[in-house]
Design an enzyme around this catalytic site. Structure first.
Site, mmCIF file in Angstrom:
data_model
loop_
_atom_site.group_PDB
_atom_site.id
_atom_site.type_symbol
_atom_site.label_atom_id
_atom_site.label_comp_id
_atom_site.label_asym_id
_atom_site.label_seq_id
_atom_site.Cartn_x
_atom_site.Cartn_y
_atom_site.Cartn_z
ATOM 1 N N ASP A 51 -6.157 -9.442 6.180
ATOM 2 C CA ASP A 51 -5.635 -9.660 4.830
ATOM 3 C C ASP A 51 -4.108 -9.683 4.754
ATOM 4 O O ASP A 51 -3.435 -8.794 5.304
ATOM 5 C CB ASP A 51 -6.097 -8.541 3.896
ATOM 6 C CG ASP A 51 -7.582 -8.260 3.972
ATOM 7 O OD1 ASP A 51 -8.295 -8.984 4.677
ATOM 8 O OD2 ASP A 51 -8.018 -7.300 3.316
ATOM 9 N N ASP A 72 -8.299 -1.660 -2.466
ATOM 10 C CA ASP A 72 -7.403 -2.807 -2.595
ATOM 11 C C ASP A 72 -6.760 -2.921 -3.975
ATOM 12 O O ASP A 72 -7.034 -3.854 -4.751
ATOM 13 C CB ASP A 72 -8.125 -4.104 -2.246
ATOM 14 C CG ASP A 72 -8.869 -4.035 -0.932
ATOM 15 O OD1 ASP A 72 -8.445 -3.259 -0.058
ATOM 16 O OD2 ASP A 72 -9.878 -4.738 -0.768
ATOM 17 N N GLU A 84 -13.485 -6.982 -3.645
ATOM 18 C CA GLU A 84 -12.333 -6.412 -2.955
ATOM 19 C C GLU A 84 -11.150 -7.357 -3.065
ATOM 20 O O GLU A 84 -11.277 -8.498 -3.539
ATOM 21 C CB GLU A 84 -12.669 -6.121 -1.483
ATOM 22 C CG GLU A 84 -13.102 -7.320 -0.679
ATOM 23 C CD GLU A 84 -13.398 -6.966 0.780
ATOM 24 O OE1 GLU A 84 -13.220 -5.810 1.176
ATOM 25 O OE2 GLU A 84 -13.810 -7.871 1.530
#
Length: 592
Positions: free
Chosen positions: A69, A194, A248
């Protein structure tokens, strides 16, 4: 920080390539091979390329090991920052993930810095997972991130720059108040993660959302704070949807209704709509909904509900996940970063020593129709364009193919426009019950011969076409006009076994009777990013040809339909290699 202004002089030359004009550009400041500069760097790049034919050359990637990510991208005091999930121990997802950190002046060439966050406290002992950056009043950036604590529970934490006078913000300190958020009642310890970039309501309260799950209902938990340290969960979520699984890497931001300019995250008025982006853990796709945010009630009202089905809007209909945006204030634009994970077996990643790249940073805005977002590669990417081939007004007859020569086909940028005629008489009827475009692309392929299309590009192809990645269009006649299907087919991308070669597909919302069909495709050895209709539909893929590598790769334009297609214009460029993962001391040299 005072920035140097550099005047770049590009030397150019012109040649003719198979009857079409080709233009080559020399960029000494980027170590271009056309300029005869930085011989040592060129030799190292050549060695890397021979040993690693699938290593991208202008997409962001770490020096080695695993990347996923993007975290906390931002522009701060003249420097672009990209933090990202990284495993310093190897090319697979790790037990102790960290925040790696790189900086750039243009989001193309990057300097690698020390790790920003590593697991070393009770509240993040098992990993420092994803999060965001918010810039507080006084121009102070702060990190909100998910820590996996010593018990394996996901909690939210704060970190601040250790030295604001450091232009690269290389060192960060964790708050002694951590954790500042823990899983709410009824939420499992592994389903709360997150935190987003925070936004400030007109009353001065800060807001942030955290992704979660209760009884298979995806939830954007909403928290508010007066001081950014003490946070209180609002009784109701910002938004939730039953049956959609774990959410998420959420993102929440405004977009102008009547402008393609970006807007600050805290703007709330009638000039904007709000985007809620959801990364669905159940299928690893990034979805989004458009709607209205009401600060007086702290609620989000979407124009259309999110269902997790194929009809929902997505950023990218291929390989892009866990994306994150930021507002690039000096250029009045919002920029999107996304992770493109690998499609090869884990043992191949271990052998090559790396896994994961970021897609090219994209400018993102609301289309004038108000129905969808549009994405386009940042203009800085054009600095890497080298040798140029152009084709104008070329008729592509039924069942024909021609090669685009004169560029490096394994490392290229292509823009092409197709023009169609007599669609009423030639387009097939579209079955309105077939609403899954990926299934439509799976049911046929680029060699299918019937009606208008398929026509498009064959990227990373061999001369015999036994390897290729096909990006193409098909046109159908629907009850309310024409339907344009865009596909990216990886099924013949490699002669190797064990790869995920799933074909991707999406509808492109244009009227082919009155609009040209535009396609831009970025090819970078093992990643192919395609933008249809000026960025209304985006599809990214990861491919690993066995034969069509480096100088053996070719690029073709094809038409396998029964109707002729006109190439109004084709522009193709070889792409030079971006400087990547250089040391802090070399930052200034990126402009030398």
């Amino acid at each position: 920080m005072e920035m140097l202004l550099i005047l770049v002089v590009a030397l150019s030359c012109c040649v003719l390539v198979h009857g079409h004009e080709a233009i080559g550009f020399c960029y000494p400041e980027f170590g271009s091979s056309e300029c005869g500069v930085s011989e040592q760097l060129q030799q190292q790049q050549k060695l890397d390329r021979e040993q690693q034919p699938h290593l991208p050359s202008f997409h962001f990637r770490p020096p080695q090991n695993w990347l996923n990510d993007p975290n906390g991208p931002m522009w701060y005091n003249g420097v672009y920052h990209l933090f990202y999930q990284y495993n310093p121990e190897g090319p697979v997802f790790g037990d102790k993930m960290v925040w790696a950190h790189s900086v750039s002046h243009d989001m193309i060439h990057w300097v690698d810095l020390d790790l920003a966050l590593s697991p070393n406290e009770q509240f993040d002992m098992k990993s420092c997972w994803s999060g965001s950056i918010t810039i507080l009043p006084g121009n102070v950036p702060v990190i909100l991130y998910t820590g996996i604590d010593s018990n394996g529970v996901q909690v939210q934490n704060l970190a601040f720059p250790k030295n604001l006078s450091d232009p690269f913000l290389e060192q960060w300190e964790k708050s002694p108040r951590n954790p500042i958020m823990t899983p709410p009642q009824g939420v499992a310890g592994d389903s709360f993660r997150d935190p987003t970039t925070a936004w400030r309501d007109p009353d001065g309260k800060w807001n942030v959302i955290v992704g979660g799950l209760i009884n298979n209902e995806g939830i954007a938990f909403l928290y508010q704070s007066e001081d950014f340290v003490t946070w209180t969960k609002v009784e109701h979520p910002l938004y939730s949807s039953p049956g959609t699984g774990m959410w998420e890497c959420l993102d929440f931001f405004p977009v102008f209704v009547n402008s393609s300019n970006g807007v600050d995250t805290s703007v709330v008025d009638r000039s904007v709509k709000h985007v809620l982006k959801i990364s669905s853990f159940s299928n690893l796709h990034d979805y989004y909904v458009l709607g209205t945010y009401a600060p007086e009630t702290s609620k989000y009202i979407p124009d259309n509900e999110y269902t997790g089905e194929s009809t929902d809007l997505r950023y990218d209909y291929g390989k892009l996940y866990a994306s994150k945006t930021f507002f690039d204030e000096p250029n009045s634009r919002r920029i999107l970063w996304g992770w493109a994970n690998e499609s090869d077996p884990m043992e191949d990643d271990i052998a090559k020593g790396w896994a994961g790249v970021q897609t090219i940073p994209r400018e993102i805005w609301l289309h004038s129709s108000g129905k969808q977002l549009v994405q386009w590669p940042v203009e800085e990417l054009n600095k890497l364009r080298g040798q140029h081939v152009q084709v104008l007004d070329e008729k592509l007859h039924s069942r024909s193919v021609f090669e685009v020569e004169g560029i490096t086909a394994s490392q290229a940028d292509i823009e092409i426009e197709f023009e169609l005629h007599n669609l009423e008489d030639s387009a097939e009827f579209f079955d309105t019950t077939a609403n899954d475009p990926q299934q439509l692309c799976s049911d046929s392929n680029a060699s299918f011969r019937d009606g208008v299309g398929p026509f498009g590009l064959l990227a990373l192809a061999t001369k015999e076409l036994n390897e290729h990645t096909a990006i193409y269009f098909r046109i159908f006649k629907g009850s309310n006009g024409f339907v344009v299907l865009m596909c990216s087919d990886q099924r013949r991308s490699s002669l190797k076994d064990g790869m995920d070669k799933t074909p991707y597909g999406a509808f492109l919302d244009i009227d082919p009777q009155h609009e040209k069909i535009a396609l831009r495709t970025l090819i970078d050895h093992s990643i192919v990013e395609s933008f249809g209709g000026g960025g209304k539909t985006c599809i990214s893929s990861r491919v690993y040809p066995k034969l069509a590598i480096n100088s053996e790769a070719r690029l073709f334009v094809f038409n396998n339909g029964t109707v002729d297609v006109t190439i109004s214009s084709l522009n193709a460029w070889s792409m030079n290699t971006a400087q990547m993962n250089r040391g802090r001391e070399s930052y200034a040299e990126l402009d030398d």
